[in-house]
Scaffold this motif. Sequence first.
Motif, short mmCIF file in Angstrom:
data_model
loop_
_atom_site.label_atom_id
_atom_site.label_comp_id
_atom_site.label_asym_id
_atom_site.label_seq_id
_atom_site.Cartn_x
_atom_site.Cartn_y
_atom_site.Cartn_z
N ILE A 29 0.65 -1.16 -0.14
CA ILE A 29 0.15 -0.02 -0.22
C ILE A 29 0.88 1.22 0.08
O ILE A 29 1.92 1.40 0.92
CB ILE A 29 -0.85 -0.12 1.34
CG1 ILE A 29 -1.74 -1.16 1.16
CG2 ILE A 29 -1.36 1.17 1.23
CD1 ILE A 29 -2.62 -1.41 2.53
N PRO A 45 -0.66 -4.30 4.34
CA PRO A 45 -2.01 -4.16 4.82
C PRO A 45 -1.89 -4.35 6.35
O PRO A 45 -2.39 -3.72 7.11
CB PRO A 45 -2.96 -5.00 4.19
CG PRO A 45 -2.17 -5.06 2.72
CD PRO A 45 -0.51 -5.14 3.07
N SER A 49 -2.97 -1.44 9.06
CA SER A 49 -4.07 -1.73 10.04
C SER A 49 -3.65 -1.70 11.39
O SER A 49 -4.49 -0.96 12.23
CB SER A 49 -4.40 -3.22 9.84
OG SER A 49 -5.56 -3.45 10.66
#
Length: 66
Positions: A29, A45, A49
Amino acid sequence: MRTHPWRKSSYSAQGANCLYVSALDNAAIRLRESDEPDTILTTNPAALSALIRSAKAGQLDHLGEG
């Protein structure tokens, strides 16, 4: 490696200081800020998160003090 287009965060107001997100095919990302579009942070991710969960829980609030 194909990149996906940049998407502006729905929490960004109209104008400056917008956060943009893009995903890569390898599940990375990318993040960038509108004032410095050539500075790109890349993460995965799970790490993103964990950062979001920590921020929502107030665990990073002390970083803005000083």
